[in-house]
Design an enzyme around this catalytic site. Sequence first.
Site, PDB file in Angstrom:
ATOM      1  N   THR A  47       0.902  -1.137   0.015  1.00  0.00           N
ATOM      2  CA  THR A  47       0.295   0.094   0.204  1.00  0.00           C
ATOM      3  C   THR A  47       0.778   1.145  -0.127  1.00  0.00           C
ATOM      4  OG1 THR A  47       0.050  -0.087   2.498  1.00  0.00           O
ATOM      5  CG2 THR A  47      -1.786  -1.102   0.977  1.00  0.00           C
ATOM      6  N   ARG A 130       1.284 -24.470 -11.311  1.00  0.00           N
ATOM      7  CA  ARG A 130       2.580 -25.189 -11.330  1.00  0.00           C
ATOM      8  C   ARG A 130       3.666 -24.475 -11.921  1.00  0.00           C
ATOM      9  NH1 ARG A 130       0.497 -31.396 -13.328  1.00  0.00           N
ATOM     10  NH2 ARG A 130      -0.664 -31.534 -11.625  1.00  0.00           N
ATOM     11  N   THR A 140      13.915  -1.289  -3.597  1.00  0.00           N
ATOM     12  CA  THR A 140      15.002  -0.924  -2.765  1.00  0.00           C
ATOM     13  C   THR A 140      16.407  -1.498  -3.087  1.00  0.00           C
ATOM     14  OG1 THR A 140      14.798  -3.013  -1.313  1.00  0.00           O
ATOM     15  CG2 THR A 140      13.367  -1.168  -0.704  1.00  0.00           C
ATOM     16  N   LYS A 152      15.774 -17.165  -5.671  1.00  0.00           N
ATOM     17  CA  LYS A 152      15.386 -17.513  -4.364  1.00  0.00           C
ATOM     18  C   LYS A 152      13.907 -17.021  -3.822  1.00  0.00           C
ATOM     19  CE  LYS A 152      19.064 -17.375  -1.690  1.00  0.00           C
ATOM     20  NZ  LYS A 152      20.047 -17.861  -0.454  1.00  0.00           N
ATOM     21  N   ASN A 162      12.155 -18.003   5.671  1.00  0.00           N
ATOM     22  CA  ASN A 162      12.314 -18.505   4.365  1.00  0.00           C
ATOM     23  C   ASN A 162      12.550 -20.025   4.442  1.00  0.00           C
ATOM     24  OD1 ASN A 162      12.733 -15.609   3.304  1.00  0.00           O
ATOM     25  ND2 ASN A 162      14.802 -15.886   4.101  1.00  0.00           N
ATOM     26  N   THR A 182      13.215   7.927  -3.290  1.00  0.00           N
ATOM     27  CA  THR A 182      12.013   7.937  -2.456  1.00  0.00           C
ATOM     28  C   THR A 182      12.085   7.277  -1.085  1.00  0.00           C
ATOM     29  OG1 THR A 182      10.697   6.250  -3.592  1.00  0.00           O
ATOM     30  CG2 THR A 182      10.565   8.790  -4.259  1.00  0.00           C
ATOM     31  N   GLU A 194      25.142  -4.491   1.331  1.00  0.00           N
ATOM     32  CA  GLU A 194      25.385  -5.734   0.437  1.00  0.00           C
ATOM     33  C   GLU A 194      26.316  -5.341  -0.723  1.00  0.00           C
ATOM     34  OE1 GLU A 194      24.387  -8.893   0.569  1.00  0.00           O
ATOM     35  OE2 GLU A 194      23.147  -8.653   2.256  1.00  0.00           O
ATOM     36  N   LYS A 197      29.791  -5.316   0.832  1.00  0.00           N
ATOM     37  CA  LYS A 197      30.265  -6.656   0.993  1.00  0.00           C
ATOM     38  C   LYS A 197      30.694  -7.416  -0.265  1.00  0.00           C
ATOM     39  CE  LYS A 197      27.235  -9.621   0.182  1.00  0.00           C
ATOM     40  NZ  LYS A 197      26.083 -10.357  -0.104  1.00  0.00           N
ATOM     41  N   LYS A 256      26.824 -11.052  -8.019  1.00  0.00           N
ATOM     42  CA  LYS A 256      25.944 -12.050  -7.555  1.00  0.00           C
ATOM     43  C   LYS A 256      25.419 -12.772  -8.865  1.00  0.00           C
ATOM     44  CE  LYS A 256      22.465 -13.439  -4.480  1.00  0.00           C
ATOM     45  NZ  LYS A 256      21.531 -12.690  -4.039  1.00  0.00           N
ATOM     46  N   GLU A 266      23.264 -23.042  -4.728  1.00  0.00           N
ATOM     47  CA  GLU A 266      24.091 -22.855  -3.231  1.00  0.00           C
ATOM     48  C   GLU A 266      24.479 -23.994  -2.816  1.00  0.00           C
ATOM     49  OE1 GLU A 266      21.441 -20.623  -0.276  1.00  0.00           O
ATOM     50  OE2 GLU A 266      23.138 -19.216  -0.213  1.00  0.00           O
ATOM     51  N   ARG A 270      28.322 -20.103  -4.189  1.00  0.00           N
ATOM     52  CA  ARG A 270      27.395 -19.229  -3.776  1.00  0.00           C
ATOM     53  C   ARG A 270      27.460 -18.722  -2.217  1.00  0.00           C
ATOM     54  NH1 ARG A 270      20.917 -18.981  -5.944  1.00  0.00           N
ATOM     55  NH2 ARG A 270      20.494 -16.961  -4.921  1.00  0.00           N
ATOM     56  N   ASN A 271      28.038 -19.592  -1.318  1.00  0.00           N
ATOM     57  CA  ASN A 271      27.993 -19.126  -0.023  1.00  0.00           C
ATOM     58  C   ASN A 271      28.966 -17.929  -0.106  1.00  0.00           C
ATOM     59  OD1 ASN A 271      26.496 -21.101   1.232  1.00  0.00           O
ATOM     60  ND2 ASN A 271      28.366 -22.567   1.245  1.00  0.00           N
ATOM     61  N   ASN A 274      27.537 -14.876   1.345  1.00  0.00           N
ATOM     62  CA  ASN A 274      27.117 -14.828   2.567  1.00  0.00           C
ATOM     63  C   ASN A 274      28.217 -14.198   3.728  1.00  0.00           C
ATOM     64  OD1 ASN A 274      24.400 -15.717   2.426  1.00  0.00           O
ATOM     65  ND2 ASN A 274      25.200 -17.984   1.974  1.00  0.00           N
ATOM     66  N   HIS A 277      27.327 -12.753   7.039  1.00  0.00           N
ATOM     67  CA  HIS A 277      25.922 -13.030   7.328  1.00  0.00           C
ATOM     68  C   HIS A 277      25.777 -14.141   8.376  1.00  0.00           C
ATOM     69  CE1 HIS A 277      24.997 -10.908   3.690  1.00  0.00           C
ATOM     70  NE2 HIS A 277      23.904 -11.628   3.565  1.00  0.00           N
ATOM     71  N   HIS A 281      23.353 -12.585  10.436  1.00  0.00           N
ATOM     72  CA  HIS A 281      22.365 -13.254  10.834  1.00  0.00           C
ATOM     73  C   HIS A 281      21.854 -13.546  12.197  1.00  0.00           C
ATOM     74  CE1 HIS A 281      21.407 -14.704   6.112  1.00  0.00           C
ATOM     75  NE2 HIS A 281      20.831 -13.516   6.560  1.00  0.00           N
ATOM     76  N   HIS A 293      18.148  -5.677   8.009  1.00  0.00           N
ATOM     77  CA  HIS A 293      19.088  -6.844   7.618  1.00  0.00           C
ATOM     78  C   HIS A 293      20.524  -6.335   7.169  1.00  0.00           C
ATOM     79  CE1 HIS A 293      20.533 -10.302   5.217  1.00  0.00           C
ATOM     80  NE2 HIS A 293      21.023  -9.626   4.425  1.00  0.00           N
ATOM     81  N   MET A 898      16.081  21.373  45.923  1.00  0.00           N
ATOM     82  CA  MET A 898      16.307  22.448  46.800  1.00  0.00           C
ATOM     83  C   MET A 898      16.888  22.037  47.882  1.00  0.00           C
ATOM     84  SD  MET A 898      14.586  25.206  45.498  1.00  0.00           S
ATOM     85  CE  MET A 898      14.073  26.147  46.791  1.00  0.00           C
ATOM     86  N   GLY A 902      16.316  16.762  51.001  1.00  0.00           N
ATOM     87  CA  GLY A 902      16.706  15.458  51.384  1.00  0.00           C
ATOM     88  C   GLY A 902      17.923  14.939  50.819  1.00  0.00           C
TER      89      GLY A 902
END
Length: 1608
Positions: A47, A130, A140, A152, A162, A182, A194, A197, A256, A266, A270-271, A274, A277, A281, A293, A898, A902
């Site tokens: 929204t 299917r 983003t 993924k 996930n 924005t 990222e 990294k 990537k 992976e 591909r690790n 990470n 991470h 994580h 994240h 004051m 006390g």
Amino acid sequence: MSDLADVLKISILGNESIHCGFHLLPYIFHTILTTLPSSTYVLITDTNLSRLYLSDITAAFEENAKKAGSKARFLVHEVQPGEGAKCRKVKEEIEDWMLDEKCTRDTVILAFGGGVIGDLTGFIAATFMRGVKFVQIPTTLLAMVDSAVGGKTAVDTPHGKNLIGAFWQPAYIFADLAFLTTLPPREVSNGMAEVVKTAAIWKDDDFALLESNADAISTAASTRLSAGSTLGRFESDRTEPQSLLLRVVTGSIYVKAHIVTIDERETGLRNLVNFGHTIGHAIEAVLTPQMLHGECVSVGIILEAEVARQLGVLSQVAVGRLTRALKAYNLPVSLSDPRITAIPASSQLSVDRLLDIMKIDKKNSGPAKKIVLLSRVGKTYEEKASVVQDDVIRKVLCEAATVISGIPTKSPITMATPGSKSISNRALVLAALGKGVCRVRNLLHSDDTAVMMNALAELKGAKFSWEDGGDTIVVEGGEGSLTVPEKGRHLYLGNAGTAARFLTTVCTIVNRTSPSTSNTIITGNARMKQRPIGPLVDALSENGASLSYLEGANCLPLEIGANGLRGGHIRLAASVSSQYVSSILLCAPYAQSEIKLELTGGQVISQPYIDMTIAMMAEFGIDVVRQKGANGELLDVYNIPKGVYTSPATYNVESDASSATYPLAIAAITGTTCTISNIGSSSLQGDARFAKEVLEPMGCQVEQTATATTVTGPPLGQLRALGNVDMEPMTDAFLTASVLAAIATLPPLAGREVEGLKKEGSRIYGIANQRVKECNRIKAMREELAKFGVETDEFDDGIIIFGKPLDQLKRGASIHCYDDHRVAMAFAVLSSVVEKTVIEEKRCVEKTWPNFWDDLQNKIGINVEGVELEQNHASTSAHPMSNGTSSTSQHPLFLIGMRGAGKTYIGRMAAQALGGEFTDADDVFAERTKLSVSDFVAQNDWAEFRRVEREILADMMAEKQGNHVIALGGGVVETPEARELLSQHVKSGGRVVYVTRELEEIEGYLDSIGSTATRPKWGEDFSAVFARRSPWYAACSSHEFYNTLEPLAGQSQAEHHHAMRAECERFFRFISGLITNRPDLSSGRPTSFLSLTFADIRPALAQMEELTEGADAVELRVDLLSKDGKAPSTPGLPSPAYVAKQLSTLRLVTPLPIVFSVRTKEQGGWASSTDDKAYLEMVRLGLRSACEYVDLEMAWPGALLEAVQKEKGGSAIIASWHDWTGKMKWDGSLVSDKYAQCAKYGDVVKIVGTAQSVVDNMALAQFVASKEANGKPFLAINMGGHGQLSRILNPVLTPVTHSALPSRAAPGQLTNREVLSGRHLMGLLPAKKFYLFGKPIAQSVSPLLHNTGFTTIGLPYEYGRYETDQTDDEVRRIISSPDFGGASVTIPLKLQIMDLLDSVSDDAKVIGAVNTIIPTSDSVGGTTKLHGDNTDWQAIREAAQAGLAGTQVTGLVIGAGGTCRAAIYALHQLGATSILLFNRTTANAESVAQSFPAEYGITVISSLDTLPAQPNVVISTVPGDSLSLSSGSGIPLPKTVLGGHGGVAIDLAYRPHKTALVQLAEETEGWTAVTGVEILCLQGFRQFELWTGKKAPGRKMREAVMQEYLKA
């Protein structure tokens, strides 16, 4: 290229399906419509994005559909924003909607949003019909470079993120970087983690771009263009920052995509993506959703880089570059970052918790953890994640370290130390101000140099880049052209003293750019704001420069005007710091006229550093001339010509001579050999003389060439004392010399002796400047050496250390480092020979030697282990560059208010509670001025008094530390300067407590004591003074303590004083972070709070113990309070003063935590739902009053919620939402949104619905179950009769009522007994059996004691006896039974029982007796473990505390049997300085005394007739008839035993009730008697609480016991 946009295409899995550019909407829909023809296109978004972009998206689709001749439908489905949408339920809703819309297999689904939308939509596409085609349009930066690329897809479940999904590649990924403009800046930074990294693991050239162009890249990502602008769509109109942004983003996507192409599923390569991470994580699992994240990964990147550095595969240079790059994009690199520490869940970041979370990382192989290790920037150590042992990770995560003492295994050692901090900082300034490009090698990569580079870059004085993998820094000088930072941007320098002093003068030569931005502000952390800079400011100001103190005088922050260094004759006091001199010298060539610098004020400190500066200036082309006198002697006058530095092509930074002292000292102290390869006699640094002038006289063999130094230490324990040594040329090295002197016991060399000094004494002088370094180092060394038992003394400019044989030093010291790198490294030297030493703040070494602990192990051969301190979370990398708060332990605590409020009364009790000292500022004033306040004002005036008062305040803030409580004069707030000092003290993490009372009570008190000659009269009406000062007191303070000095109705003066002491202890320990006073909400035990509904609680105070039976907290409903005692009938709130008084009185009758609730009309209360100012004021009162819980309603605007969260301090926020309409459904989207909001702002989530039927409780239970993985305590209940079941099921802080209350706080509210009864009937609270083991026990009242407690609260428990003198099979059967709840243990089994237990408390181990068995549930597998404890000593301590008036404790224990050990231990825990031990058989007493450590101070006495000290706590552990008040029978008890000014007499004998000791105490004025049966009750109350988690209903339990006891 298309005529619609210029795009950069990236191939993945053989297809150029990733398209990147700016303003791509027309291009996107042209491409989709022409290459992915379909009858239906479905756009899924949220929204928030719909409001921003849907109209543009629809227009772009319709326009391109028309051009393509397509008649396809365009359907849009909106979901709620946030992680909650990524679930099976939302997926099902969308799929059903698509089926309803008759979508078929040719449907193309478009994911428009961030990672949540992309993951959700991708999974729908993978399973709908299917599998259908889909397109990623990420909005983003994080989604563009990470989640959108690779195929993924997944949704979250209650079991984790996930966990259900599929690999499903999108047909296209369109990365339109214009969408980033924005985003909030935080989201852009989130994605940059990222990007950094990816460059770090693969592309070193992109990394260099990222670290050198952070401002430009950030500007391109955040600058919003005017409406309709398409700037950047085509390459021809793309700005340079846009081109940079596109390059680094596409570079990240390329990496990537390349890795995914090779390893789509992976399995290995591909690790690599990470990196950061594994640990990131784990951090995210604890801190989500408050931390994003990328922010968690940013911290993980630094920690995992440190793991690689510790393993020897990555250099510190690389770690430093990573740190600077991430900071440049406003990302956290440390768990001490204020953005993290402000989050309630950060308290859960324990090392064990993080390691436990890491166990389930998908990269792991079985139990072995895997981490991606870097070998350099742009390259990983292996092309996969590497196995790393837990102890390596633990060492990085722990905030403290212990050095494993021993002989260095690498001896003979040859090593180099990091680059000199002093030379590095000077080189950076010279190269930045110089002409040309200078390549600086061996630059120190540390906090200090990072601060310097960041500041120079902010001033646009130079451009920095890196070569040789970061080993060489390339400085493109600006020739002295500097620019004032943008308005609102300050130069934050942390605790970097060198940078602060150098940059003070640098900022005076900044060019004025515009009238609105003509000044530069430099600031620092709390300690930096205490370090002096006055002489430098004075000298520059007298020369015409404009410098203003913004807070305290003579310290940062400073506002500095541009173009201010005029030149000419400058006089500078140089007896405090040589850095003042170097600061002016370095900038002098750029003054408006030639400078003649004259040093004044006596002996110049640290002349070698001035010589270093002059020598380095010469290397950059400016020759300084030092004037000579008539006889050729050198004068302290320097002539510096005007000019511009000419940078040499390369400049090699010499290694740090101060740092070199530590490995050389390790060789000296361990009798081994160490060579420092790049520090010798030709060094510019004064500390290079340390080996010859300190180590050699101590008995070391020293060989020093021009470029190297070798030291061989004497045999272990054979160091000589130094005698007299002048360390003025090498002041920083005095700490190293001090730790060596601590074990130097041989006499000094001839000629070095000091008359009157013991032979083992070392007198170090010439180090006065060390009092104003990162801390007062002389004081710090004295305090920390004392922990080893080393005697020291000090004088104006030095310290004396008396050496002690190594085997006599105390072991197990915990060293506080004062955030000072040199303190930490110096004590690491001593730790190499003194085992079990803990260095508390290991990371402070990052200032000058970030990899010190790694080098200690890898290069020297001394092992280091991580240590997690209590009440602290995991450690992290370099301190953040933002202005964070320091631990309260570093700051004194001030009381304001004051006269007559006390402050002295409260202050003395506060100091006792914190284990510190109390000071009255008036006493300090009188000592300094030799006049009373009244006399001083009479001789001078009020203005002068206020000036001196302010000066004293500034001194106390700078000098006093930790648990020091200081009461200030009532008028301290009369000047703006003093108010600013107090306010800044609070901002820096300090505590200022406003002690207040009602005006009439203060006036009455002052009238009762009459006038005083020590204080002058106000000269105006008291109420006017009170009215003027009250707002100032509130504004300058962090907390408020309402002082109720008069006993409450029914309270004796003694009872009132005891209650006040208890509340002072709770309040001040709470605000100091020492306790939380909250129940453990994660223990599995159900908890509740009593909802008070009184308009005035005072009439019910006498009933409070009964009302709160079984409750774990008390809710004060502020909105129900009314000054007239009548229930409110219109929306509003009582005055804060009335609420404060109600809260204060409540505190004096219950020790339970307070839930401070202000319920608005909309949420079911009587506070206004529209008056946010009144609501916020009242909530702040709850926070300032140190309430354990403060309720925060989620109906208020975000700004109010964020303000409360930021200011919460030690209070826990209960983020609440109440639905009185019945419209909120537990399976609807509204409750999910409210949960996310509550979880964001609260430590506890509270959501209250209204049940329309019993079935609503089932929906509630399912919703609660879905949130269990989040780990945040969740109070979820339904109101109304149908909702009562939810109250029984709820385990977290269930609101309960009591029949004696005027009304229930909400419909359907139950009493505590009703809730417990319901839980029992449902099987949630099973019956348990408790036992007393021992013999003889037939007459014991313990069953009566505990069964009364169980019955009173409503627990289905039963306590019985099992009489035995052996731990036989029946005992074993009982304690292993499923219904075993716990046991009391008495003679003769207190020692035997230990063999049957899984664990025993440290207290019980010292005492040698267990009297309580507590079953505990193991978090792993739920198995039951049996834990042993001892509550006898706790009862003795409590009884003694109740009768003491806060005085120093001297104890007398009579008897040397088993029970005496508990008595001795209790006295030690009370802080007794001396413990006398008497027994008829002295040998037995001697045996007991020898079994305790020497610090217990036990003295065995042979007679009670004459005592070496007057005790104020006397404890008898002998049988009740053993002592006698008359001679001739038993042990005579002289009346003189109970002498002095009173105290507490405790007899542990159960019978008779009135023993001789009790009788004597009752007859002796000032003494309180405690009987054996009272001790039995007290220890039983503690057992009850250990077993049940509930406060014992002590009054009813005691009454039942005494009624039975007195029958006999």
